[in-house]
Design a protein around this motif. Structure first.
Motif: not given
Length: 192
Positions: A68-95
């Motif tokens: 879990v990463v704490p965030l400053a509550p400044e972005l909307n859910y769609q932006t945070v979800k898009s970031f987490s999806q890009a993060f996970v896709r990068h992880l799965a592509k790398t390993i």
């Protein structure tokens, strides 16, 4: 309330549309050894660290772990979800031999599925200190990263053992979590 499990959104009522955390749910597929779940948590933490994001760890009360990463509550859910999806896709592509970014049992055979879908609006995650309505009634507990190597499962503690374990703890492993609120802007730029 006749409730066993408590699940929460990733935001508070005063700022319901602005998530204050991002959760990576490490869910082991069929045939994944516990040591690979532990390694997966460390790899997720390392990649987050490379993005200048500090993460905290908790057991799920089930098969896996939550990072879990704490965030400053400044972005909307769609932006945070898009970031987490890009993060996970990068992880799965790398390993790819260790990680899956696609849900469904067939996609995670021998791999850890990192669930980013919990970061969407209205999606929930098992709350810390919540019992889980499963065989054994595991409890989701915050833990220090130093404890990771000694954990035996995501259900290390259950409704019979969690209270005793907690009564012997002298410090909160998440004490700094509440005063840390990362901005995702730089991490989003670096990841995309």
């Amino acid at each position: 309330m006749n409730t066993i499990e408590f699940h929460t959104w990733n935001s508070i009522v005063r700022q319901l549309d602005k998530p204050d955390r991002v959760v990576f749910d490490l869910d082991p597929g069929e045939g994944v050894k516990w040591k690979h779940v532990q390694e997966a948590a460390l790899l997720v933490r390392t990649l987050l660290s490379e993005l200048d994001l500090k993460a905290w760890l908790k057991t799920t009360g089930g098969k896996g772990l939550h990072v879990v990463v704490p965030l400053a509550p400044e972005l909307n859910y769609q932006t945070v979800k898009s970031f987490s999806q890009a993060f996970v896709r990068h992880l799965a592509k790398t390993i790819p031999e260790r990680f899956s970014a696609i849900s469904g049992p067939a996609n995670r055979l021998g791999k850890v599925y990192v669930d980013y879908l919990r970061n969407g609006k209205g999606q929930t995650t098992a709350a810390a200190f919540s019992a889980r309505a499963r065989p054994g009634m595991g409890v989701s507990l915050p833990v220090a990263w130093e404890q990771l190597a000694d954990l035996k499962s995501g259900a290390q503690w259950n409704v019979q053992t969690a209270r005793e374990y907690l009564s012997f703890q002298s410090r909160d492993p998440w004490a700094d979590f509440w005063s840390t609120g990362h901005s995702l802007s730089s991490a989003i730029d670096r990841l995309t």
